[in-house]
Write an enzyme that holds these catalytic residues in place. Structure first.
Site, short mmCIF file in Angstrom:
data_model
loop_
_atom_site.label_atom_id
_atom_site.label_comp_id
_atom_site.label_asym_id
_atom_site.label_seq_id
_atom_site.Cartn_x
_atom_site.Cartn_y
_atom_site.Cartn_z
N SER A 159 0.83 -1.21 0.00
CA SER A 159 0.00 0.00 0.00
C SER A 159 0.87 1.27 0.00
CB SER A 159 -0.94 -0.03 1.21
OG SER A 159 -0.22 -0.38 2.37
N ASN A 162 -0.37 7.51 1.10
CA ASN A 162 -1.42 8.53 1.21
C ASN A 162 -2.73 8.04 1.84
OD1 ASN A 162 -1.95 7.05 -1.10
ND2 ASN A 162 -2.67 8.80 -2.28
N TYR A 163 -2.99 6.72 1.78
CA TYR A 163 -4.13 6.14 2.50
C TYR A 163 -3.66 4.85 3.16
CZ TYR A 163 -7.36 9.28 0.06
OH TYR A 163 -8.04 10.38 -0.39
N LYS A 185 2.62 -5.38 3.22
CA LYS A 185 3.87 -4.59 3.20
C LYS A 185 3.43 -3.14 3.08
CE LYS A 185 6.76 -2.45 1.38
NZ LYS A 185 6.88 -1.07 1.81
N ASP A 223 12.43 -6.32 -3.69
CA ASP A 223 12.49 -7.20 -4.86
C ASP A 223 12.44 -8.66 -4.44
OD1 ASP A 223 12.71 -4.88 -6.20
OD2 ASP A 223 14.66 -5.28 -7.14
N GLU A 258 -2.90 -0.23 -8.87
CA GLU A 258 -3.48 1.12 -8.93
C GLU A 258 -2.29 2.07 -8.92
OE1 GLU A 258 -7.20 0.16 -5.94
OE2 GLU A 258 -5.56 1.38 -5.24
N ARG A 291 -3.43 12.74 -3.72
CA ARG A 291 -4.42 11.68 -4.00
C ARG A 291 -4.28 11.27 -5.45
NH1 ARG A 291 -8.75 14.40 -4.22
NH2 ARG A 291 -10.05 12.57 -4.36
N CYS A 292 -4.38 9.96 -5.68
CA CYS A 292 -4.24 9.48 -7.07
C CYS A 292 -5.30 10.11 -7.96
CB CYS A 292 -4.30 7.96 -7.13
SG CYS A 292 -5.83 7.29 -6.49
N THR A 293 -6.54 10.24 -7.43
CA THR A 293 -7.62 10.78 -8.25
C THR A 293 -7.82 12.28 -8.07
OG1 THR A 293 -9.20 10.17 -6.55
CG2 THR A 293 -8.94 8.60 -8.36
N GLU A 385 2.78 14.24 -12.66
CA GLU A 385 1.90 14.16 -11.49
C GLU A 385 2.61 14.83 -10.32
OE1 GLU A 385 1.64 10.29 -9.58
OE2 GLU A 385 -0.50 10.58 -9.23
N ARG A 445 -12.47 8.38 -6.16
CA ARG A 445 -12.74 6.97 -6.07
C ARG A 445 -14.02 6.77 -5.25
NH1 ARG A 445 -8.28 2.54 -4.60
NH2 ARG A 445 -9.61 0.75 -4.41
P1 NAP Z 1 5.56 4.41 -4.12
O1 NAP Z 1 6.77 5.15 -3.78
O2 NAP Z 1 5.45 3.78 -5.45
O3 NAP Z 1 5.38 3.31 -2.96
C1 NAP Z 1 4.25 2.47 -2.91
C2 NAP Z 1 4.57 1.25 -2.07
O4 NAP Z 1 5.53 0.44 -2.77
C3 NAP Z 1 5.20 1.55 -0.71
O5 NAP Z 1 4.72 0.62 0.22
C4 NAP Z 1 6.68 1.33 -0.98
O6 NAP Z 1 7.40 1.02 0.17
C5 NAP Z 1 6.59 0.12 -1.89
N1 NAP Z 1 7.78 -0.17 -2.69
C6 NAP Z 1 8.64 0.68 -3.29
N2 NAP Z 1 9.60 -0.02 -3.96
C7 NAP Z 1 9.33 -1.33 -3.76
C8 NAP Z 1 9.95 -2.55 -4.16
N3 NAP Z 1 11.03 -2.59 -4.91
N4 NAP Z 1 9.40 -3.71 -3.75
C9 NAP Z 1 8.29 -3.73 -2.96
N5 NAP Z 1 7.66 -2.61 -2.55
C10 NAP Z 1 8.17 -1.43 -2.95
O7 NAP Z 1 4.23 5.33 -3.97
P2 NAP Z 1 3.82 6.34 -2.81
O8 NAP Z 1 4.71 7.53 -2.89
O9 NAP Z 1 3.67 5.62 -1.51
O10 NAP Z 1 2.34 6.74 -3.27
C11 NAP Z 1 2.10 7.75 -4.20
C12 NAP Z 1 1.78 7.19 -5.57
O11 NAP Z 1 0.72 6.24 -5.45
C13 NAP Z 1 1.26 8.24 -6.53
O12 NAP Z 1 1.85 8.04 -7.79
C14 NAP Z 1 -0.25 7.96 -6.60
O13 NAP Z 1 -0.87 8.40 -7.78
C15 NAP Z 1 -0.27 6.49 -6.43
N6 NAP Z 1 -1.58 6.07 -5.94
C16 NAP Z 1 -2.45 5.49 -6.81
C17 NAP Z 1 -3.71 5.13 -6.38
C18 NAP Z 1 -4.71 4.53 -7.33
O14 NAP Z 1 -5.72 4.07 -6.84
N7 NAP Z 1 -4.48 4.53 -8.63
C19 NAP Z 1 -4.09 5.35 -5.06
C20 NAP Z 1 -3.17 5.94 -4.19
C21 NAP Z 1 -1.91 6.29 -4.64
P3 NAP Z 1 8.39 2.11 0.83
O15 NAP Z 1 7.54 3.18 1.37
O16 NAP Z 1 9.07 1.31 1.88
O17 NAP Z 1 9.30 2.57 -0.27
#
Ligand code: NAP
Length: 483
Positions: A159, A162-163, A185, A223, A258, A291-293, A385, A445
């Site tokens: 997850s 942001n949420y 995780k 990974d 997502e 927020r993603c949306t 974004e 959403r």
């Molecule tokens: P992020 O940096 O991609 O991280 C998301 C999750 O992935 C975190 O738990 C992160 O852990 C984990 N992660 C990163 N690298 C990984 C790897 N190699 N292996 C396993 N897990 C890994 O995203 P974020 O900054 O938390 O969230 C913001 C993004 O989420 C925005 O782009 C937003 O648009 C998107 N989002 C999309 C939606 C949707 O419904 N489409 C909803 C909410 C958010 P760590 O924190 O430990 O790095």
């Protein structure tokens, strides 16, 4: 209620029904984006510990998958009740750990309890079907296929920050009701909030090992976790960059993703500009745009752009800026790297000639709500974004130009169209390459039983309560030969 999960500011992990520390005694400090104070420390697990957790999740799953759905549902109902009973504490941890404003924190908690309850009830309606053979040419009615749904096994739920409560629960609950075990995780910043959520399921009576948590540095264990042979499904929400990386290395594992978005609000000449301005501002700036949306660009017809911007500016000036506990709506961004990135986009727009209407003020991670007019497709703000409280207006000459710019994005999450003309609204909706189009509303959403999906770089597969349950289960086919 949450005393077991933490000892002396050190948060543990949930493993086989117990809260334990990592054997290597390494922790990661979680500081509050609000004031840099220590929220707590979380465990930095090793690969060996990840192995043990996955083994435990795999061994525990079978008995859970065989438990009647009504019994699984009643545990989920209990978890929802515990969340509601502890709403204040959960909301406070969100305010501290991810700087979420009070109203959004409270609504995240309430929505999570509602989501879990709805999922528990929806699970009871999972049904199979029977199919007769003679529907297909060349076959007599001599076979009947009995199709029902079974769990996929161990679901890895990842997850975003942001949420951390809602987007963990929206993976955990459908996976559990479908009979899977889950490894959560959580994001590193947001992990503590997610651990509180895990304890609500644990307290509700979930059998040992059905929900385990893994915290640690993604660079060290990420990974390894994703490519582990005993992970049967990956349910990920986060950035497109990380999502693509996971899809590339995970191999033949089914996934739901997502990812990022660049949702456009298209405002046509006959739109109600008062209403549109209010909805766009709340869509763009809620939780400081993280927020993603969130509405991330406005494509306004030239004829209405001036009035729309005037109305939006009035709404923006009403937004209180500061800390969550002061009742502010615009709060500090998750970290200074995020604020630096938003500042880069602001500077690029200014350098390339965009007109700053309001904002471009910064105090540490706190970025004041910022609105730009005359943004062009040559500017980064038109495409990237920001994940911050900043909104570009791109003026267009006609509807087809708006559609073309909207569709040129790599993203395809959602879009809005504001108009009084329903035919025109459907014309635009039909042409937009996104998962969902809202007519006369901001992008958002939910309600959570609606399908939710992104196309192009915004996602893979479809979420939404029934859709998520279906995605995290598979058909089992048994063919009875009658003759
Ligand atoms: P992020 O940096 O991609 O991280 C998301 C999750 O992935 C975190 O738990 C992160 O852990 C984990 N992660 C990163 N690298 C990984 C790897 N190699 N292996 C396993 N897990 C890994 O995203 P974020 O900054 O938390 O969230 C913001 C993004 O989420 C925005 O782009 C937003 O648009 C998107 N989002 C999309 C939606 C949707 O419904 N489409 C909803 C909410 C958010 P760590 O924190 O430990 O790095």
């Amino acid at each position: 209620m949450f005393e077991k999960i933490c000892d002396n500011e050190i948060y543990k992990i949930l493993y086989n029904g117990e809260w334990i520390n990592s054997r290597n005694n390494k922790t990661i400090e979680i500081l509050s984006p609000v004031d840099n104070s220590l929220v707590g420390k979380i465990q930095a697990l090793t690969k060996e510990e990840v192995d043990e957790i996955i083994k435990n999740s795999k061994e525990s799953q079978k008995a859970w998958g065989n438990l009647p759905i009504s019994e699984r549902a009643s545990i989920l109902h209990k978890a929802a009740a515990i969340i509601e009973e502890n709403a204040d504490e959960l909301s406070q941890i969100l305010q501290l750990e991810i700087a979420k404003d009070i109203e959004s924190s409270q609504s995240e908690i309430k929505r999570t309890a509602d989501f879990i309850r709805f999922t528990a009830d929806e699970g009871k309606h999972m049904q199979g079907e029977t199919i007769l053979s003679d529907n297909f040419p060349g076959f007599k009615r001599d076979r009947v296929s009995v199709v029902y749904r079974v769990p996929v096994g161990v679901v890895l739920a990842i997850s975003p920050f942001n949420y951390p409560i809602n987007l963990s629960a929206s993976k955990i609950a459908p996976a559990l009701i479908a009979g899977n075990s889950v490894i959560l995780k959580p994001p590193t910043q947001g992990a503590i909030s997610a651990l509180y959520l895990a304890e609500t399921f644990n307290k509700a009576g979930l059998p040992k090992g059905i929900l385990n948590t893994i915290t640690g540095k993604s660079s060290e264990i990420g990974d390894y976790l994703i490519t582990h042979k005993d992970i049967n499904f990956i349910n990920f929400t986060g950035s497109t960059e990380v999502g693509k990386h996971i899809a590339e290395i995970a191999g033949m594992v089914p996934m739901l993703m997502e990812l990022g978005g660049k949702d456009a609000a298209i405002v046509l000449e006959d739109a109600d500009l008062n209403e549109a301005a209010k909805l766009i501002v709340s869509g763009a700036y809620n939780y400081s745009g993280q927020r993603c949306t969130a509405v991330k660009r406005v494509l306004a017809l030239e004829a209405v752009a001036d009035k729309l911007i005037q109305n939006m500016t009035q709404e923006i000036t009403k937004l209180k800026v500061g800390a969550p506990k002061e009742g502010a709506k615009i709060t500090p961004l998750i970290n200074s790297a995020a604020a630096d990135f938003v500042q880069e986009l602001i500077d690029d727009a200014i350098n390339k000639g965009a007109k700053l209407i309001i904002g471009n003020k910064r105090e540490g991670n706190l970025i004041y709500p910022t609105l730009f007019d005359y943004v062009t497709t040559a500017m980064r703000l038109a495409w990237e974004e920001p994940f911050g409280p900043i909104l570009p207006v791109i003026r267009v000459q006609n509807v087809d130009e708006a559609i073309a710019i909207a569709n040129k994005s790599q993203y395809g999450l959602q879009a809005s169209v504001f108009t009084q003309n329903i035919k025109e609204a459907f014309y635009v909706a039909d042409k937009l390459e996104v998962g969902t189009v809202h007519i006369n509303n901001k992008t958002e959403r939910g309600p959570d039983h609606f399908p939710f999906l992104g196309v192009k770089a915004s996602g893979l597969g479809t979420q939404g309560i029934r859709y998520s349950i279906e995605a995290m289960s598979r058909p089992k086919v048994v063919v009875l030969n009658i003759n």
